[in-house]
Motif scaffolding. Structure first.
Motif: not given
Length: 193
Positions: A2, A5-6, A8
């Motif tokens: 997670k 993703r944050t 990115s």
């Protein structure tokens, strides 16, 4: 996972913001350039009207005086530079501006009356784009804010990688025009006609 993703997502957002800022600056530059072109055209026209019947001037007549200024639309001008062979007529701002969108051409230093006037321009199509085509022997006219016209002849053209006091102090030239073209500076040295 997670966290990746944050991270990115933040990188994508930062990239998009940088692209938007670059586009905004490009649009602002185009708009500012067009506004300055309109301002130059209007100022040149008004200066031509105010100095419709110029008087021939002699360098040294007012050597101890500052150049008179003419205020138009909140900007001070010292006169009009003309190159008859190119159909160029440009107002010259009284003060050198180092801001993000400086007005050019402008007085960099000196005065016309003492034979030390240095005028800097930009290489844009609506400013000093003609300077790279100048040759020795060509005519340059300068009409001050009083309506006194001075005639000059280009004595030589020089190119410099850098521009400092030594390049701008030429005792033989009574008027010096300069512009940065790419990575070099082009100087037009002028003497009285």
């Amino acid at each position: 996972m997670k966290r990746n993703r944050t991270f990115s997502g933040l990188l994508l957002l930062a990239g998009a913001l940088l692209v938007a800022a670059a586009v905004g600056l490009a649009l602002l530059s185009v708009w500012k350039s067009a506004a300055q072109r309109d301002e130059r055209t209007e100022a040149a026209h008004r200066l031509q009207m105010l100095t419709a019947e110029p008087i021939a001037g002699v360098i040294g007549d007012h050597a101890d005086e500052e150049m008179p200024r003419l205020e138009l639309n909140g900007r001070d001008y010292i006169g009009l530079i003309e190159l008859p062979e190119y159909g160029v007529s440009l107002p010259v701002a009284a003060d050198w501006d180092t801001g993000l969108f400086p007005f050019r051409p402008a007085c960099y230093s000196g005065t016309l009356y003492s034979g030390t006037l240095v005028i800097g321009g930009s290489g844009g199509e609506d400013c000093f784009a003609f300077i790279s085509q100048l040759d020795a022997g060509e005519c340059v006219m300068f009409t001050d804010a009083r309506g006194v016209r001075y005639a000059f002849t280009v004595s030589r053209i020089t190119h410099h990688a850098a521009l400092g006091a030594a390049e701008l102090e030429d005792p033989e030239s009574l008027l010096l025009l300069f512009v940065k073209t790419g990575r070099t500076y082009l100087l037009a040295h002028c003497v009285t006609a």
